[in-house]
Design a protein around this motif. Sequence first.
Motif, PDB file in Angstrom:
ATOM      1  N   GLY A  29       0.481   6.163  10.294  1.00 54.75           N
ATOM      2  CA  GLY A  29       0.861   5.487  11.343  1.00 54.75           C
ATOM      3  C   GLY A  29       0.130   4.294  11.878  1.00 54.75           C
ATOM      4  O   GLY A  29       0.715   3.193  12.536  1.00 54.75           O
ATOM      5  N   ALA A  30      -1.335   4.271  11.683  1.00 52.47           N
ATOM      6  CA  ALA A  30      -2.207   3.258  11.830  1.00 52.47           C
ATOM      7  C   ALA A  30      -2.287   2.005  10.959  1.00 52.47           C
ATOM      8  O   ALA A  30      -2.949   0.929  11.214  1.00 52.47           O
ATOM      9  CB  ALA A  30      -3.574   3.683  12.579  1.00 52.47           C
ATOM     10  N   LEU A  31      -1.912   2.460   9.712  1.00 51.99           N
ATOM     11  CA  LEU A  31      -2.165   1.578   8.738  1.00 51.99           C
ATOM     12  C   LEU A  31      -0.856   0.826   8.259  1.00 51.99           C
ATOM     13  O   LEU A  31      -0.047   1.504   7.653  1.00 51.99           O
ATOM     14  CB  LEU A  31      -2.768   2.097   7.399  1.00 51.99           C
ATOM     15  CG  LEU A  31      -3.974   2.780   7.444  1.00 51.99           C
ATOM     16  CD1 LEU A  31      -4.502   3.567   6.133  1.00 51.99           C
ATOM     17  CD2 LEU A  31      -5.131   1.968   7.961  1.00 51.99           C
ATOM     18  N   ARG A  32      -0.457  -0.374   8.801  1.00 53.96           N
ATOM     19  CA  ARG A  32       0.701  -1.059   8.716  1.00 53.96           C
ATOM     20  C   ARG A  32       0.589  -2.265   8.167  1.00 53.96           C
ATOM     21  O   ARG A  32      -0.230  -2.837   8.230  1.00 53.96           O
ATOM     22  CB  ARG A  32       1.164  -1.129  10.282  1.00 53.96           C
ATOM     23  CG  ARG A  32       0.951  -0.097  11.185  1.00 53.96           C
ATOM     24  CD  ARG A  32       1.651  -0.004  12.573  1.00 53.96           C
ATOM     25  NE  ARG A  32       3.126   0.127  12.435  1.00 53.96           N
ATOM     26  CZ  ARG A  32       3.826   1.189  12.600  1.00 53.96           C
ATOM     27  NH1 ARG A  32       3.118   2.099  12.521  1.00 53.96           N
ATOM     28  NH2 ARG A  32       5.023   0.913  12.640  1.00 53.96           N
ATOM     29  N   THR A  33       1.955  -2.651   7.844  1.00 51.41           N
ATOM     30  CA  THR A  33       2.227  -4.117   7.340  1.00 51.41           C
ATOM     31  C   THR A  33       3.349  -4.541   8.372  1.00 51.41           C
ATOM     32  O   THR A  33       4.198  -4.058   8.891  1.00 51.41           O
ATOM     33  CB  THR A  33       3.032  -4.055   5.819  1.00 51.41           C
ATOM     34  OG1 THR A  33       2.188  -3.645   4.995  1.00 51.41           O
ATOM     35  CG2 THR A  33       3.269  -5.271   5.522  1.00 51.41           C
TER      36      THR A  33
END
Length: 333
Positions: free
Chosen positions: A37-41
């Motif tokens: 959830g914290a690694l986003r595009t």
Amino acid sequence: MKLRVSAPSNIALIKYMGKTDTQANRPANRSLSWTLGALRTTVEIEADANLTMDVWEPLDGMGPRLELSEKGKQKFLKHVERVRQVTGVKGFFHIRSANNFPSDCGIASSASSFAALTMAVIQISEKLDAKYRAPSLSEQAALSRQGSGSSCRSFFAPWSLWDQEGARGLELPVAKLIHQVVVLNAAKKEVSSSEAHQRCTTSLLFQGRVVRAEQRLESLIKAFREGSWRMAMEITWAEFWDMHALFETSQPAFGYFHPDSFRVLAKVRDFWQAHEDGPLATMDAGANVHLLWRVDQKVAAEQFGNQLAEFARVLMTDEQENLREMPVKERGL
Ligand code: PMV
């Protein structure tokens, strides 16, 4: 008309490797992932009546500036066209995108990128055409899958199961985890995942692969339901080695390990031996090692992450989905 959407990445514990339909990205076996959830595009999409074609550029101010190869750009823009065909909206777009995690570190970003892009084209179509209604999440995921297979799992959280019917959320007793990714760049150029899907079928080990992955999926779900963390570790450990063994026994063989990948994995094994407990470990088609810890292991996760930060970059996401890089010590110890 301009809007922004973002989508998360995901890490598979049971891997999608091998396709039954290369064009439509239909998987040879079911896969199960944890959504990062914290690694986003983030994708910004802007309709512009002056454009005669879609244009991609990096999105500024959202983290490190993203660079895409010509091939990567074309694949991305082809997906814009694919989704537009479905929504039926007219006109072309400026597409700008950025990842909130370092883009030079080999964390697969195609899952978050294609999920965010699919959502962006659908959402702008809703704004531009009052009669258009966004399809269900599963249908959006199915559309996204055609751009990048693993992206269909990014539509669901925290667990996502992808089978022949499509991707969907799966309820498991473990709903919060701490995630660390140990960033280890392989020096040699990576074989793309599309190529890996094809080449791995030339391995003799591919015989039986689908059965093994399916059995592991069943056992892993059972392990989580019964609260057997050690069993979950053994399954995820065997599963990523299975995938990497396929790579190394393909014709021609290829691989993604960095010498420090082995070093990290050995430390994980030692940790389990010393404490009779530890993280789940897995690797994607890359040199990085992903670790998942239970929330009650937070102190151990911090200590272990600090040790690893002595020779590698470690990104840690806590159970509240706060992302940070673990303090970098003197390297080369
Ligand atoms: O989505 P693709 O075609 O880039 O495939 C990626 C597959 C792995 O990341 C290696 C495994 C997985 O299930 O995510």
